[in-house]
Design an enzyme around this catalytic site. Structure first.
Site, PDB file in Angstrom:
ATOM      1  N   ARG A   1      14.119  44.190  24.372  1.00 40.09           N
ATOM      2  CA  ARG A   1      13.904  43.586  23.101  1.00 40.09           C
ATOM      3  C   ARG A   1      12.926  42.370  23.032  1.00 40.09           C
ATOM      4  O   ARG A   1      13.291  41.453  23.671  1.00 40.09           O
ATOM      5  CB  ARG A   1      15.258  43.315  22.440  1.00 40.09           C
ATOM      6  CG  ARG A   1      16.102  44.549  22.558  1.00 40.09           C
ATOM      7  CD  ARG A   1      17.441  44.141  21.921  1.00 40.09           C
ATOM      8  NE  ARG A   1      18.184  45.603  21.957  1.00 40.09           N
ATOM      9  CZ  ARG A   1      18.309  46.686  21.138  1.00 40.09           C
ATOM     10  NH1 ARG A   1      17.460  46.542  20.071  1.00 40.09           N
ATOM     11  NH2 ARG A   1      19.045  47.270  21.552  1.00 40.09           N
TER      12      ARG A   1
ATOM     13  N   CYS B   1      23.325  42.743  14.369  1.00 35.32           N
ATOM     14  CA  CYS B   1      23.958  41.888  15.599  1.00 35.32           C
ATOM     15  C   CYS B   1      24.654  40.626  15.117  1.00 35.32           C
ATOM     16  O   CYS B   1      23.892  39.606  14.142  1.00 35.32           O
ATOM     17  CB  CYS B   1      22.896  41.425  16.546  1.00 35.32           C
ATOM     18  SG  CYS B   1      21.587  42.670  17.013  1.00 35.32           S
TER      19      CYS B   1
ATOM     20  N   CYS C   1      24.257  44.342  26.617  1.00 31.83           N
ATOM     21  CA  CYS C   1      23.229  43.741  25.985  1.00 31.83           C
ATOM     22  C   CYS C   1      22.729  42.481  26.723  1.00 31.83           C
ATOM     23  O   CYS C   1      23.498  41.286  26.610  1.00 31.83           O
ATOM     24  CB  CYS C   1      22.991  43.480  24.450  1.00 31.83           C
ATOM     25  SG  CYS C   1      21.480  42.813  23.640  1.00 31.83           S
TER      26      CYS C   1
ATOM     27  N   CYS D   1      19.960  25.106  22.620  1.00 30.21           N
ATOM     28  CA  CYS D   1      20.642  25.726  21.317  1.00 30.21           C
ATOM     29  C   CYS D   1      20.997  24.777  20.340  1.00 30.21           C
ATOM     30  O   CYS D   1      21.614  23.642  20.463  1.00 30.21           O
ATOM     31  CB  CYS D   1      21.815  26.266  21.915  1.00 30.21           C
ATOM     32  SG  CYS D   1      22.798  27.177  20.488  1.00 30.21           S
TER      33      CYS D   1
ATOM     34  N   CYS E   1      29.339  24.392  18.721  1.00 31.32           N
ATOM     35  CA  CYS E   1      29.859  24.964  19.654  1.00 31.32           C
ATOM     36  C   CYS E   1      30.303  24.059  20.951  1.00 31.32           C
ATOM     37  O   CYS E   1      29.538  22.877  21.142  1.00 31.32           O
ATOM     38  CB  CYS E   1      28.679  25.919  20.074  1.00 31.32           C
ATOM     39  SG  CYS E   1      29.016  27.047  21.476  1.00 31.32           S
TER      40      CYS E   1
ATOM     41  N   CYS F   1      26.120  45.231  17.215  1.00 30.03           N
ATOM     42  CA  CYS F   1      26.196  44.394  18.213  1.00 30.03           C
ATOM     43  C   CYS F   1      26.836  42.950  18.025  1.00 30.03           C
ATOM     44  O   CYS F   1      26.503  42.647  16.733  1.00 30.03           O
ATOM     45  CB  CYS F   1      24.803  44.180  18.708  1.00 30.03           C
ATOM     46  SG  CYS F   1      24.234  42.953  20.067  1.00 30.03           S
TER      47      CYS F   1
ATOM     48  N   CYS G   1      24.574  24.440  26.047  1.00 31.94           N
ATOM     49  CA  CYS G   1      23.366  25.284  26.289  1.00 31.94           C
ATOM     50  C   CYS G   1      22.159  24.314  25.777  1.00 31.94           C
ATOM     51  O   CYS G   1      22.125  23.961  24.453  1.00 31.94           O
ATOM     52  CB  CYS G   1      23.275  26.387  25.750  1.00 31.94           C
ATOM     53  SG  CYS G   1      24.683  27.377  26.045  1.00 31.94           S
TER      54      CYS G   1
HETATM   55  N1  SAM Z   1      27.676  31.491  21.609  1.00 29.89           N
HETATM   56  C1  SAM Z   1      27.483  33.055  22.293  1.00 29.89           C
HETATM   57  C2  SAM Z   1      26.767  32.979  23.591  1.00 29.89           C
HETATM   58  O1  SAM Z   1      26.000  32.006  23.758  1.00 29.89           O
HETATM   59  O2  SAM Z   1      27.531  33.739  24.471  1.00 29.89           O
HETATM   60  C3  SAM Z   1      26.304  33.879  21.473  1.00 29.89           C
HETATM   61  C4  SAM Z   1      25.235  33.168  20.740  1.00 29.89           C
HETATM   62  S1  SAM Z   1      23.964  32.506  21.395  1.00 29.89           S
HETATM   63  C5  SAM Z   1      22.948  31.945  20.221  1.00 29.89           C
HETATM   64  C6  SAM Z   1      22.878  34.026  22.157  1.00 29.89           C
HETATM   65  C7  SAM Z   1      21.803  33.935  22.976  1.00 29.89           C
HETATM   66  O3  SAM Z   1      20.618  33.410  22.097  1.00 29.89           O
HETATM   67  C8  SAM Z   1      21.692  32.785  23.913  1.00 29.89           C
HETATM   68  O4  SAM Z   1      22.473  33.216  25.293  1.00 29.89           O
HETATM   69  C9  SAM Z   1      20.090  32.583  24.149  1.00 29.89           C
HETATM   70  O5  SAM Z   1      19.558  33.391  25.173  1.00 29.89           O
HETATM   71  C10 SAM Z   1      19.519  32.895  22.693  1.00 29.89           C
HETATM   72  N2  SAM Z   1      19.107  31.647  22.160  1.00 29.89           N
HETATM   73  C11 SAM Z   1      19.884  30.758  21.399  1.00 29.89           C
HETATM   74  N3  SAM Z   1      19.098  29.669  21.200  1.00 29.89           N
HETATM   75  C12 SAM Z   1      17.801  29.901  21.433  1.00 29.89           C
HETATM   76  C13 SAM Z   1      16.689  29.284  21.514  1.00 29.89           C
HETATM   77  N4  SAM Z   1      16.456  28.082  20.755  1.00 29.89           N
HETATM   78  N5  SAM Z   1      15.260  30.006  21.632  1.00 29.89           N
HETATM   79  C14 SAM Z   1      15.514  31.235  22.153  1.00 29.89           C
HETATM   80  N6  SAM Z   1      16.631  31.830  22.411  1.00 29.89           N
HETATM   81  C15 SAM Z   1      17.962  31.305  22.374  1.00 29.89           C
HETATM   82 FE1  SF4 Z   2      27.252  28.045  21.879  1.00 32.55          FE
HETATM   83 FE2  SF4 Z   2      24.723  28.128  21.666  1.00 32.55          FE
HETATM   84 FE3  SF4 Z   2      25.631  28.061  23.844  1.00 32.55          FE
HETATM   85 FE4  SF4 Z   2      25.931  30.147  22.364  1.00 32.55          FE
HETATM   86  S1  SF4 Z   2      23.883  29.628  23.423  1.00 32.55           S
HETATM   87  S2  SF4 Z   2      27.489  29.175  23.918  1.00 32.55           S
HETATM   88  S3  SF4 Z   2      26.142  29.055  20.397  1.00 32.55           S
HETATM   89  S4  SF4 Z   2      25.708  26.391  22.596  1.00 32.55           S
END
Ligand code: SAM
Ligand code: SF4
Ligand code: DTB
Length: 336
Positions: A271, A108, A199, A71, A64, A139, A68
């Site tokens: 949730r 989802c 959501c 992530c 990606c 979702c 973040c």
């Molecule tokens: N890429 C898309 C986005 O971020 O818009 C969707 C997938 S992303 C994995 C969805 C959400 O999962 C993130 O916004 C975050 O809140 C949650 N998330 C991701 N990694 C996580 C982690 N290691 N621990 C807790 N929540 C996590």
């Molecule tokens: Fe990409 Fe992970 Fe951020 Fe979603 S949460 S935008 S998958 S880096």
């Protein structure tokens, strides 16, 4: 806000003018008072002993372009995760059938994209149509959306779009620098405009302060109408990410966040999302008492582990919980 901050009658009515000071009084209330109020308000709007089982599927994993800090899927971090292309539609549908057979009522689909590309819209719409026709609530979470893309997802039968604010406006850029808080709010606006349920939630345990948690809740609870669905994630600390060694979170603080979300957004489905693998049964029970009405089931979230189905089955039995049919969205419930 009346003199008694935790007045059940007052809190049972959704309001959209929450201030940080008011939210702090709720979040910091004595724990027993907070949980009593949260459970009381919960019962006004939700079935007390029902919890929805939702299942996640990563339809496009890793690589990606966003940074973040939590992530596993960001190309900025060395997490050892293998990136993959968009999953074929038939594989997604067979995963959805399996999820339904094991008791999930919501499916989802998540993609590690910065934003949805027009070239992928047809495939995603086919997935949504197929999952919906299995009788599951749908979702997706696909990054940022344009208005016309949101309309196409809605036409395919999408029930909810997940896009999180993640944390307070103030703490946000300590975690993510490649897209802004307002980018996220704009996508949420387009989702709502297209008639899709929102959501939207965040993550607790990223080193943020109590004020940041309160700030996140105020951001969410001043969206009018409230997000229909509010995922509260406990950070899953992933090795190789900047938050891989974040200070462990006190469980009571997590429960407080759930209870405050329940009280500040009384009709929304709250949730209990990521992070249950590291939680005791007792902590999860407190989350249900605080007003959580959905969990993710299945051995994997998107890329990280989640409790076994049998373990969750035993938790439901021991707490006398029944799996919930897909709850109708708050607006539909209000009309019932
Ligand atoms: N890429 C898309 C986005 O971020 O818009 C969707 C997938 S992303 C994995 C969805 C959400 O999962 C993130 O916004 C975050 O809140 C949650 N998330 C991701 N990694 C996580 C982690 N290691 N621990 C807790 N929540 C996590
Ligand atoms: Fe990409 Fe992970 Fe951020 Fe979603 S949460 S935008 S998958 S880096
Ligand atoms: C959300 O708020 N939590 C879910 C869902 N929306 C997409 C994702 C949790 C992901 C946890 C980390 C992982 O498994 O990669």
């Amino acid at each position: 806000m009346p003199a008694t901050v935790l007045d059940i009658e007052t809190l049972s009515k959704p309001r959209f003018d929450w201030t940080p000071d008011e939210a702090a009084l709720v979040y910091r209330a004595p724990f027993n008072d907070l949980l009593f109020a949260a459970q009381s308000v919960h019962r006004r709007h939700h079935a007390a002993n029902s919890v929805q089982k939702s299942q996640l599927l990563s339809i496009k994993t890793g690589g990606c372009a966003e940074d973040c800090g939590y992530c596993s899927q960001s190309a900025f971090h060395e997490t050892g995760l293998k990136a993959s292309k968009l999953m074929p539609v038939d594989e997604v549908l067979s995963a959805a059938r399996k999820a339904k057979a094991s008791g999930a009522t919501r499916f989802c689909m998540g993609a590690a994209w910065r934003s949805l590309k027009d070239r992928d819209v047809d495939a995603v719409c086919e997935m949504i149509e197929g999952v919906k026709s299995e009788g599951l609530e749908t979702c997706v979470t696909l990054g940022m959306l344009e208005a016309d893309q949101a309309k196409r997802l809605k036409a395919a039968g999408l029930d909810y779009y997940n896009h999180n604010l993640d944390t307070s406006r103030e703490y946000y850029d300590k975690v993510i620098t490649t897209r802004t808080y307002d980018d996220r709010l704009e996508t949420l606006g387009r989702v709502r405009e297209a008639g899709i349920n929102v959501c939207c939630g965040g993550i607790i345990g990223m080193g943020e302060s109590e004020s940041d948690r309160i700030g996140l809740l105020v951001e969410l609870a001043t969206i009018d109408p409230h997000p229909e669905s509010v995922p509260i994630n406990h950070l899953v600390a992933v090795e190789g990410t900047p938050l891989g060694h974040a200070k462990p979170l006190d469980g009571f603080d997590f429960v407080r966040a759930i209870a405050a979300a329940r009280l500040m957004m009384p009709r929304s489905v709250v949730r209990l999302s990521a992070g249950r693998e590291g939680m005791s049964r007792e902590l999860q029970a407190l989350c249900f008492l605080a007003g959580a009405n959905s969990i993710f089931v299945g051995e994997e979230l998107l890329t990280t582990p989640n409790p076994d189905l049998e373990v969750d089955g035993a938790l439901f039995t021991d707490l006398g919980l029944e799996p919930m049919a897909a709850p109708s969205a708050p607006a539909e419930r209000a009309a019932e």
